[in-house]
Structure formats: structure tokens, C-alpha cells
Design an enzyme around this catalytic site. Structure first.
Site, PDB file in Angstrom:
ATOM      1  N   HIS A 388       0.971  -1.041   0.353  1.00  0.00           N
ATOM      2  CA  HIS A 388      -0.268  -0.155  -0.061  1.00  0.00           C
ATOM      3  C   HIS A 388       0.444   0.978  -0.527  1.00  0.00           C
ATOM      4  CE1 HIS A 388      -4.240  -1.060   0.035  1.00  0.00           C
ATOM      5  NE2 HIS A 388      -3.444  -2.129   1.242  1.00  0.00           N
ATOM      6  N   LYS A 579      -8.962  14.114   3.872  1.00  0.00           N
ATOM      7  CA  LYS A 579      -7.892  13.479   3.729  1.00  0.00           C
ATOM      8  C   LYS A 579      -7.327  13.017   5.105  1.00  0.00           C
ATOM      9  CE  LYS A 579      -6.645  14.360   0.220  1.00  0.00           C
ATOM     10  NZ  LYS A 579      -5.842  12.854  -1.111  1.00  0.00           N
ATOM     11  N   ARG A 580      -6.263  11.770   5.528  1.00  0.00           N
ATOM     12  CA  ARG A 580      -5.281  12.021   6.715  1.00  0.00           C
ATOM     13  C   ARG A 580      -4.541  13.343   6.004  1.00  0.00           C
ATOM     14  NH1 ARG A 580      -5.207   8.084  10.404  1.00  0.00           N
ATOM     15  NH2 ARG A 580      -3.824   8.951  10.986  1.00  0.00           N
ATOM     16  N   LYS A 585       0.969  14.405   1.106  1.00  0.00           N
ATOM     17  CA  LYS A 585      -0.762  15.031   0.743  1.00  0.00           C
ATOM     18  C   LYS A 585      -1.060  16.348   0.556  1.00  0.00           C
ATOM     19  CE  LYS A 585      -2.935  10.464   2.650  1.00  0.00           C
ATOM     20  NZ  LYS A 585      -3.430  10.313   1.428  1.00  0.00           N
ATOM     21  N   THR A 687      -7.835   6.340  -2.856  1.00  0.00           N
ATOM     22  CA  THR A 687      -9.641   6.548  -3.016  1.00  0.00           C
ATOM     23  C   THR A 687     -10.511   7.760  -2.983  1.00  0.00           C
ATOM     24  OG1 THR A 687      -9.656   5.503  -0.680  1.00  0.00           O
ATOM     25  CG2 THR A 687      -9.561   3.859  -3.012  1.00  0.00           C
ATOM     26  N   LYS A 691     -14.809   9.038  -4.799  1.00  0.00           N
ATOM     27  CA  LYS A 691     -15.941   8.907  -4.643  1.00  0.00           C
ATOM     28  C   LYS A 691     -15.949  10.371  -5.449  1.00  0.00           C
ATOM     29  CE  LYS A 691     -14.144   6.922  -0.223  1.00  0.00           C
ATOM     30  NZ  LYS A 691     -13.783   7.796   0.590  1.00  0.00           N
TER      31      LYS A 691
HETATM   32  C1  LIG Z   1     -12.008   7.128   1.531  1.00  0.00           C
HETATM   33  C2  LIG Z   1     -11.739   7.497   2.649  1.00  0.00           C
HETATM   34  C3  LIG Z   1     -10.333   7.915   3.003  1.00  0.00           C
HETATM   35  C4  LIG Z   1      -8.986   8.126   2.182  1.00  0.00           C
HETATM   36  O1  LIG Z   1      -9.155   9.429   1.004  1.00  0.00           O
HETATM   37  P1  LIG Z   1      -7.705   9.076   0.395  1.00  0.00           P
HETATM   38  O2  LIG Z   1      -8.131  10.482  -0.156  1.00  0.00           O
HETATM   39  O3  LIG Z   1      -7.943   8.501  -1.043  1.00  0.00           O
HETATM   40  O4  LIG Z   1      -6.398   9.249   1.127  1.00  0.00           O
HETATM   41  C5  LIG Z   1      -9.653   8.297   4.585  1.00  0.00           C
HETATM   42  N1  LIG Z   1     -11.124   8.185   5.158  1.00  0.00           N
HETATM   43  C6  LIG Z   1     -11.808   8.478   5.093  1.00  0.00           C
HETATM   44  C7  LIG Z   1     -12.966   8.450   5.776  1.00  0.00           C
HETATM   45  C8  LIG Z   1     -12.587   7.907   3.384  1.00  0.00           C
HETATM   46  O5  LIG Z   1     -14.284   8.124   3.064  1.00  0.00           O
END
Ligand SMILES: *Cc1c(COP(=O)(O)O)cnc(C)c1O
Length: 844
Positions: A388, A579-580, A585, A687, A691
Site C-alpha cells: 500500500h 484525507k489524513r 498529501k 480512493t 468518490k
Molecule cells: C475514502 C476515505 C479515505 C481515503 O482518502 P484518500 O484521499 O484516498 O487518502 C480516508 N478516510 C475516509 C473516512 C474515507 O472515506
């Protein structure tokens, strides 16, 4: 138990005495007599009211929102229970090859609305809600998010389970039942504060405890709690019990209901009676408490290796419980061990469960007395590994000393695997001692360590990355030597997300117009969204799209107002990065962009710009100092802008606390712009990018992770890509100098100077110094300044487009139409065909 007279009699087999019917009838009469009022046990609302009254022993009137939620969830569980049992019975009967998905994290979020949707109960529930005058939002909000994960890796596991069940694949998820999930985040004076997430404080209506299927895990050490911390007593063997808690995973349409099995610890010999009778009550209890602490808390870290002994034990506990369980199940239906790879596929989600390699070997060698060669062949053909991340600090390495204490037998097995493996390396690359040192499973040095990624690759038949670029970098850079030795093992499986939760459920407005346009086949076959492509040119559909987006934005603005009191303008551009919080990032790059836009407005108050609202959300690992300073900067910037009349109504920054699945489900449908701006080469896939795309947002992004493939699908002309490529980042490490940008780009310089001048920290001078240091003095490792100018340029093009709503809608629709590839159904179909070799096993 049914208590309805008429229905009850149907349950009795022919020929049984009528007396029984009468007896149950009289029980019903008695219930009525004792004052259950007019409840009808035959209908859906009867089911619901029965739970409401009897589960909590309370009256209909006094039931609060939480009780209503529990009663609704239990009613839904009643509906799915039979099917759940039937699914497992079918697997037992047909004995198909099964998939076991091992993951330390499952970020599942809420289950009630998802299960209602997947069981197709929406119309019935809607009627019930209207009839009973239930406020659906209020009682849905009663369900805590099951936050058993940090971010993308855990959410991926949850999306995969949804796809596996929907595609009727015989699969089970294995994880840990943390009593405390990812911490809750609140913001105080701009700083992140962490609160424990005690999500199981109230009984969870979905889980089923299966005491009869507990497994014993033997360890070569004991544990005690001393002064609040866990102390290990080496050389004193002990054992732990793993108690499974099962949760239903409802496939769309409610045909297959798979299981997510989460392990919880218990201590078998509850009490040391010798110590107790000797008067040492505390010592007698200590072992119990210590053992039960093991699954108490999820490690709140993301993308970094943690290096804590308790985490190492958690990983072993997950592996030991899950393998014991699945081997037991395999043995029930199969006499021949050679059938193992034909009946079992185990996927390791990252290296966290990679102790499965030596543990499966241990079972086959020690418990089943197989020869090494046979055990090794079966182990490799059964296991597969997903990588990952390429961040070096995230590659797990566990001290040899910990193996020695906890499970010395596993270390013996790893050494033997390594000895045989290095013999092979020497044969193939004679005299190449440097190569030996690089690929060895053991990292030599002062504190010797086991390289878990090397162990997972050597001990399995498949290693996959999670997006094309990531799989390529993994193969050609990160573990190049191993890829040279086993090229056939390496493959790519680009991530996906479930369209059930992330589009159908989260975005009713957009879902509706899609279904009206192309039918509802897209819900389980997302490629059908391609049919929207010609409609991108259609004026009517463009308007319907813009209305749907407007609806979602208003819904979000209303929710935000109602829950936080904070107002946002639904007519402004909603621009999101959620995101985190992590340097790679690059939330900081986004902040720099906003400061430049802010400076422009201050310098030229007459500037004609579209009103914009910038949303941030995300948690920082509690020990990640700089990430916490970034959160503070975002909040202080928001405060400064809010207090500045010069930009009122035109610029707003909002930090939404406590990012979680439920918040993502609300915000993403309402978004116009998705920021995916990691330093190229560092985001394995992402991911949330998918979305957003599915929900009709346009992407401002770097050529990284799956964003590259998303742009290919939608056409690059419908994306706003900018910045260095991964090749440029990797190749250019020698020459990059952030100071050059500071000296030569006036806007970059002004933005950095504003941070340094304490304009955003007037009452806490110097708090943002670590940011200036990271971006200039310490060399700006993640190349923020290299990409700022091109980010601003892409941002300008995007804003220009927004002033032409039809053109905007056209591009957004083309994005939705091109998002079909990013369904986790497609990802799972690829795993099933290329890695697992499993086929659907439909129930009835
Ligand atoms: C989809 C999702 C992530 C992943 O987000 P990235 O932008 O791909 O790091 C992290 N936390 C939650 C709650 C999510 O729904």
C-alpha cells in the site's frame, strides 16, 4: 420468537398435536392481557415496535432516538438473519474455494442505512418512517461510525467486502474488534485534540458473539499491567482466547450475506487462584486485565511503521486466530492438505498480517507434520500480498528480539525460510553479496530486524500494488531485486470504491437522474455510466445535473448549519481536500494556494472573483507534530479570513472536525472541486479521488496514484492536472531548491512571508515557524514550492470554467461517465480472476 397466533400455527409440522398451537395462542393472549396494547406482531412496524418495547423493557412513548435506532437495526437484522445463515450453509454444502481478507483495519462507518439500501428495504422503511413520524436523520445519527481504521487502507477493506458480497463470492473478512476505534478529533484554539472513541459503549446491534468458536493462541510470554502499561514476562508461557464477533456484510440485492469476523481477546484461565488465595488480589487480576487489553485500541497512525510491541502482538493475534479458524473450517470439508490452495485464498492487506507466512508454516509443519517442501509450496500458493505504500518509513520491520520473546518458533521458521531463499539468491547471482544484504529477510545491524515486506513477497505467490504507477514504482524501485527474482508474482490491481455507498446511498439526487437517464443497472455494473457520455452535450441533462449538485450542496449546508451553527454559501464553489493530514498529501500546498488568492483580493479589492468555500477535513496522527501544526494553520487562516471584511462573501475556509466515513458521505456529493495534490510518486492510489469523480466533482490534481488512470478514463481535457511528474521528482532530487522559488516567484514569497510574519498567529507568535522551516530551511522534501505556480495556473482555468455552467456541467458529466472503472467490483473481479481463482457461489 413469533408470538402471533395465526402465524405461529403455520410453523408447526403436520400431525403435531393442536394443543401446542393453543398453548402458544394463550401465551399471546397473556401478552395482550398484560397490557401490550394494540401491537400487531405480523407487520414490519410490529417487528420494530416489538424490539422497541421488549429489548429495552420500555414503553413506546418513552423510547428515545437511541432506542429507536437499536429497534430499527434489530428489525433489519431479523430480516437478514435467515439469509445470513443460509449463505454460510450454502458454502458448507458446496465447498467452494473461499477468500479470506486479512486486515488490521476495516473502516466500515455506519451500517443501518447501508443494510436497508442493500436489502432493498427502502420503500418499506420510507412508509414506516412516515407512518410513525420518525425523524430519519435524528435516529440514523444515533449509530456511531465503526471507525476501525485510519483511512484509505481500512476503507478499501470495507469497500471490498461490499463488492465480494454483491458479486456473490464466498469470502470472509478477518480483523480485530477494537473497543476504541480511531480517536475522535475536536478542535480547540485551532489545535487538534483527541478523545477516545468508545464506540461500543452501548451494545452494537449488528454483532453476534460466537463463544463456541473461540480459538486459543499460545504465547511464550505472559503479561501484566504495571502502573498502567503492559509489561512482558518472557519465558513464562501463557495463552489468550480469541472470541469471534461476526457482522453481516449484505450484498446488494440481499442475496449473499457474508461475514466480517472480528477477534476480541479474553483470558482463558481467568484467575490465578494460587496468587488470589495467597492474598495478592491485584497480581491475580493483572494477567487477566493485561490479556484483555490487547484488542482495546486501534493504533492511530497512518502510513508510518509504529514500532510498538503491543501492535506487534495485535498483528500476531489477528493472524493466529484467523488461521486457526480457517484451517479448522478447511479441515471440516477436506481431508487432503494438498487441496489447501484449491480451497483457500488468503489476501494480506499490507504487511500487517504478514506473520501469516511463518504461522501457516508452523501449523503445517508442527501441527500437521508435513514436510518442509510441501508446507512451503502450500503456503506460497495460498497467500497473496497487497502493498500500500512506498514511503520507506512505512515499511514494517520488527525487532528479532520481539519474536524471541513472543513466539520463538516463528523466528526459527523465518530463519529457515531465509536460509533457503538466500541459497537460491547465491545460486542465481554468485558473488553478489550486496544483493544478498538487500533482499535478506533479516536486516543486520545493532538491533536486528525482520523485513516484513520481504517476508510477504517471498512467502506468497502474488504481490500487487494498488494503481498502475504505484505497481511500477514498487517493481522497478522499492523492491526491485525481489521483482527481478520473481517477476511473475508482481501485478497491479487499481483500487476502487463501492458505488452502493458512495453514489447510490450518499447522493440520492444524482443517483435519481442517472437512473432516470440510463436505468439502474449501473449500481452493480458501474461501466454502464459510459452511457452518460452522449448526454454530456444535452442541455436538459446538464441542467438536471446542476440541479442535483445544487440539491446536494444545500443539503450539506443545512446539515452543517443544524449541527455546528456554521453557515456556508451553497452558491459558492465547494472546493475540498479531505484525507489524513500528511506532508506527502500536501495540505500545505493547498494552504499556500488559498493564501495567494487571499493576498490577491487584499491587494486588489475590486477583483471580480467567484465566491469560494474551501473545505478541509482530516486527522493527524497524535505524535505527528508538523501535521498538527498544519491543522492549526488551516484553522487560523480560516479565522483570519472570517475576520477580514475585505474578502467577506468571497472567500471562506472551513475545517470540518472529526473526518470519518459519515462525514465523507455528506460532503463528497456536495463538492464541485476535488483536490488530489500529493507529491507525484507518493500517493499509492488514493480512493477519495474516485468518490469525488463519481459524484461529479472536477479534479485539480497531480499525476499520481489512480488520478492518472482517472484522467485517462475521462479524457485529460476534462481534468485539471498540474505539477511535477513522478519521474521528475525521483530524477531531480539533486537539484531542487525551494529558495529559488522563494526568490523568483513574488506570490510564493508573499505567501511564505505572511505565514512567517505571524499574520495568522498574532497571539501565538512563532507557532508556524516549523512550517517555514519545512518549506525552506529543511529543503521542502515534498516539493511544495515546485508545484505552487502550476497549481495556481490550473486553479485559474478551473475558475474560468465555472463561470460557464453548461461547460462545467459537460465536463463534470464526462467525469461521472468515465468513473465506471473505479468501482471496487471491477477491482475485486480482477483479484478473483488473477490472484484468487474464485468463482461466485450464489445462494439458492
Ligand atoms: C475514502 C476515505 C479515505 C481515503 O482518502 P484518500 O484521499 O484516498 O487518502 C480516508 N478516510 C475516509 C473516512 C474515507 O472515506
Amino acid at each position: 420468537m413469533r408470538t402471533d397466533k395465526k402465524d405461529e400455527s403455520k410453523n408447526y409440522r403436520k400431525g403435531e398435536p393442536a394443543r401446542e398451537t393453543e398453548e402458544s395462542g394463550s401465551l399471546y393472549d397473556l401478552l395482550q392481557q398484560y397490557g401490550c396494547g394494540p401491537i400487531q406482531f405480523t407487520s414490519e412496524d410490529g417487528l420494530y415496535e416489538r424490539h422497541l418495547i421488549f429489548d429495552n423493557v420500555s414503553s413506546l412513548k418513552s423510547a428515545g432516538s437511541r432506542e429507536r435506532f437499536e429497534a430499527a437495526a434489530r428489525s433489519v437484522r431479523d430480516v437478514l438473519s435467515q439469509r445470513w445463515v443460509e449463505t454460510e450453509a450454502m458454502y458448507e454444502r458446496k465447498n467452494p474455494k473461499r477468500v479470506y481478507y486479512l486486515s488490521m483495519e476495516f473502516l466500515i462507518g455506519r451500517s443501518l442505512s447501508n443494510n436497508i439500501t442493500n436489502l432493498l428495504l427502502n420503500p418499506i422503511v420510507k412508509q414506516l418512517v412516515e407512518k410513525k413520524k420518525i425523524d430519519p436523520i435524528e435516529f440514523l445519527e444515533q449509530e456511531p461510525d465503526a471507525g476501525l481504521g485510519n483511512g484509505g487502507l481500512g476503507r478499501l477493506a470495507a469497500c471490498f467486502l461490499d463488492s465480494l458480497a454483491t458479486m456473490q463470492l464466498p469470502a470472509m473478512g478477518y480483523g480485530l474488534r477494537y473497543e476504541y476505534g480511531i480517536f475522535r478529533q475536536s478542535i480547540k484554539d485551532g489545535w487538534q485534540e483527541e478523545q477516545p472513541d468508545n464506540w461500543l459503549r452501548r451494545p452494537d446491534p449488528w454483532e453476534v458473539e460466537r463463544l463456541s468458536e473461540a480459538v486459543e493462541v499460545k504465547l511464550n510470554a505472559s503479561f501484566e499491567l504495571s502502573g498502567g502499561s503492559l509489561r512482558v514476562i518472557p519465558g513464562q508461557p501463557s495463552s489468550l482466547l480469541g472470541i469471534p464477533f461476526d457482522r453481516p456484510i449484505v450484498g446488494f440485492g440481499g442475496k449473499t450475506i457474508n461475514t466480517l469476523r472480528l477477534w476480541s481477546t479474553a483470558v482463558p484461565n481467568y484467575f490465578d487462584f494460587a496468587k488470589f488465595s495467597g492474598g495478592d488480589f491485584v497480581a491475580a487480576l493483572a494477567g487477566t486485565l493485561a490479556g484483555e487489553s490487547l484488542t482495546r485500541v486501534l493504533y492511530p497512525d497512518d502510513s508510518t511503521s509504529l514500532g510498538q510491541g503491543l501492535r506487534f502482538m495485535q498483528e500476531y493475534f489477528l493472524v493466529a486466530c484467523s488461521l486457526a479458524d480457517l484451517v479448522r473450517r478447511f479441515r471440516r470439508g477436506n481431508a487432503d492438505w494438498n487441496q489447501l490452495p484449491a480451497k483457500v485464498a488468503i489476501q494480506m492487506n499490507d504487511t500487517h498480517p504478514s506473520l501469516a507466512v511463518p504461522e501457516l508454516m508452523r501449523i503445517l509443519l508442527d501441527e500437521e507434520q508435513l514436510e518442509w517442501e510441501q508446507a512451503w509450496d502450500l503456503t506460497q500458493r495460498t497467500l497473496a500480498y497487497t502493498n500500500h505504500t512506498l514511503l520507506p518509513e512505512a515499511l514494517e520491520k520488527w525487532p528479532v528480539a520481539w519474536f524471541e520473546i513472543l513466539q520463538p518458533r516463528l523466528l526459527e521458521i523465518i530463519y529457515e525460510i531465509n536460509r533457503r531463499f538466500l541459497d537460491e539468491v547465491r545460486r542465481r547471482f554468485p558473488g553478489d553479496e550486496e544483493r544478498i544484504a538487500r533482499v535478506s529477510l533479516v536486516e543486520e545491524g545493532a538491533g536486528r530486524k525482520i523485513r516484513m515486506a520481504n517476508l510477504a513477497i517471498v512467502g506468497s505467490h502474488s504481490t500487487n500494488g494498488v494503481a498502475a504507477i504505484h505497481s511500477n514504482l514498487l517493481r522497478t524501485i522499492t523492491v526491485r531485486d525481489l521483482a527481478e527474482m520473481f517477476p511473475e508474482r508482481f501485478n497491479n490491481k487499481t483500487n476502487g470504491v463501492t458505488p452502493r455507498r458512495w453514489l447510490h446511498l450518499a447522493n440520492p439526487a444524482l443517483s435519481r437522474i442517472i437512473t432516470e437517464a440510463i436505468g439502474d443497472g449501473w449500481i452493480t455494473d458501474l461501466g454502464q455510466l459510459r452511457k452518460l457520455q452522449p448526454m454530456a452535450e444535452d442541455r436538459g441533462f446538464q441542467e438536471a445535473f446542476l440541479r442535483a449538485k445544487g440539491e446536494a450542496k444545500s443539503a450539506f449546508a443545512d446539515w452543517l448549519k443544524a449541527t455546528t451553527g456554521q453557515g456556508v454559501d451553497p452558491d459558492s464553489i465547494f472546493d475540498c481536500q479531505v484525507k489524513r493530514i500528511h506532508e506527502y498529501k500536501r495540505q500545505l500546498l493547498n494552504v499556500l494556494r488559498i493564501i495567494v488568492l487571499y493576498n490577491r483580493l487584499r491587494d486588489d479589492p475590486g477583483l471580480d472573483v467567484r465566491p469560494r468555500t474551501f473545505f478541509f477535513a482530516g486527522k493527524a496522527a497524535p505524535a505527528y507534530r508538523l501535521a498538527k501544526v498544519i491543522i492549526k494553520l488551516i484553522n487560523n487562516l480560516a479565522g483570519t479570513i472570517d475576520g477580514d471584511p475585505a474578502v467577506a462573501g468571497r472567500l471562506k475556509v472551513v475545517f470540518l472536525p472529526d473526518y470519518c466515513v459519515s462525514l465523507a458521505e455528506r460532503l463528497i456529493p456536495a463538492s464541485d472541486v476535488s483536490n488530489q495534490i500529493s507529491t507525484a510518486g507518493y500517493e499509492a492510489s488514493g480512493t477519495s479521488n474516485m468518490k469525488f469523480m463519481m459524484n461529479g466533482a472536477l479534479t485539480l490534481g497531480t499525476r499520481d496514484g489512480a488520478t492518472i488512470e482517472m484522467a485517462e478514463e475521462a479524457g485529460e481535457e476534462n481534468f485539471f492536472l498540474f505539477g511535477l511528474t513522478a519521474d521528475q521528482v525521483v530524477g531531480g532530487s539533486g537539484w531542487y531548491d525551494p529558495w529559488w522559488h522563494y526568490e523568483n516567484e513574488p506570490e510564493t514569497r508573499a505567501a511564505l512571508d505572511r505565514i512567517a510574519s505571524d499574520a495568522f498567529s498574532r497571539y501565538e507568535p512563532g507557532v508556524f515557524r516549523p512550517i517555514g522551516d519545512a518549506l525552506l530551511k529543511n529543503g521542502d522534501f515534498y516539493r511544495h514550492l515546485a508545484d505552487l505556480a502550476s497549481y495556481l495556473e490550473a486553479d485559474r482555468r478551473l475558475c474560468d470554467l465555472y463561470s460557464n455552467p453548461q461547460e462545467w456541467a459537460r465536463k463534470a458529466i464526462l467525469n461521472v461517465a468515465g468513473s465506471g472503472k473505479f468501482s471496487s467490483d471491477r477491482t475485486i473481479a480482477e483479484y478473483a480472476a488473477d490472484i484468487w481463482g474464485v468463482e461466485p457461489c450464489p445462494v439458492r
